[in-house]
Design an enzyme around this catalytic site. Structure first.
Site, PDB file in Angstrom:
ATOM      1  N   TYR A 165     -10.944 -23.023 -32.503  1.00  0.00           N
ATOM      2  CA  TYR A 165     -12.219 -22.419 -32.902  1.00  0.00           C
ATOM      3  C   TYR A 165     -12.881 -21.735 -31.706  1.00  0.00           C
ATOM      4  CZ  TYR A 165     -16.858 -21.972 -34.994  1.00  0.00           C
ATOM      5  OH  TYR A 165     -18.048 -21.471 -35.474  1.00  0.00           O
ATOM      6  N   LYS A 219     -13.518 -17.712 -31.334  1.00  0.00           N
ATOM      7  CA  LYS A 219     -14.880 -17.173 -31.242  1.00  0.00           C
ATOM      8  C   LYS A 219     -15.102 -16.459 -29.908  1.00  0.00           C
ATOM      9  CE  LYS A 219     -16.220 -18.225 -35.342  1.00  0.00           C
ATOM     10  NZ  LYS A 219     -16.583 -17.175 -36.310  1.00  0.00           N
TER      11      LYS A 219
END
Length: 169
Positions: free
Chosen positions: A152, A156
């Site tokens: 993640y 991002k």
């Protein structure tokens, strides 16, 4: 949240079935935009689209063919895309050494590759129109790197870099 300047605009929102994406779709519609709601879960986006007089188009942003269909169908129904909101997201919550490669790939494919592909296939129409706006949803996790969120955080952080590059281009 009050938004101005959206009356008559066409906005495509990924991950619009719930959470932040749903809130963005509702706010854009309340401000006068025609909103195309997209997500994998057809029932959720159909409910949101009904509530805001929008359009529901199912799409798994980890699949290029789905994204091409989403953009083509959006253009067929609305003629243009003025605003693209890349909001769809996925997360895996495991320490890096325990994270299966397939889960890593899924998070990267949804959060980063999906943003790239949605931009890739939307930008030509925006360039031809001489205008457009792309909003890529990232996360502080891309800066901080919290534990048990390696895919993640990496995805991002990648979205932040991609967004900066798109701005420069």
């Amino acid at each position: 949240m009050e938004l101005e300047g959206l009356k008559g605009k066409v906005a495509l929102v990924t991950g619009a079935g719930r959470g932040l994406g749903k809130a963005i779709a509702e706010a854009f519609a309340a401000a006068g935009a025609k909103v195309i709601c997209s997500a994998r879960t057809t029932g959720e986006i159909e409910a949101v689209a009904r509530a805001i007089d929008g359009i529901a188009i199912a799409c798994d942003v980890s699949k290029e063919a789905d994204i091409r269909h989403l953009i083509d169908e959006s253009l067929a129904q609305c003629g243009r895309i003025d605003i693209l909101v890349n909001n769809a997201g996925a997360v895996a919550r495991l320490p890096t050494h325990e994270l299966p490669v397939e889960e890593w790939d899924h998070v990267i494919n949804v959060n980063l590759r999906g943003v790239f592909l949605c931009c890739k296939y939307t930008i030509p129409g925006m360039l031809a129109a001489g205008s457009g706006c792309i909003i890529n949803i990232s996360s502080g996790a891309g800066v901080v790197g919290p534990p048990n969120r390696s895919a993640y955080a990496a995805s991002k952080h990648g979205v932040m870099g991609l967004t900066k590059t798109l701005h420069a281009e």
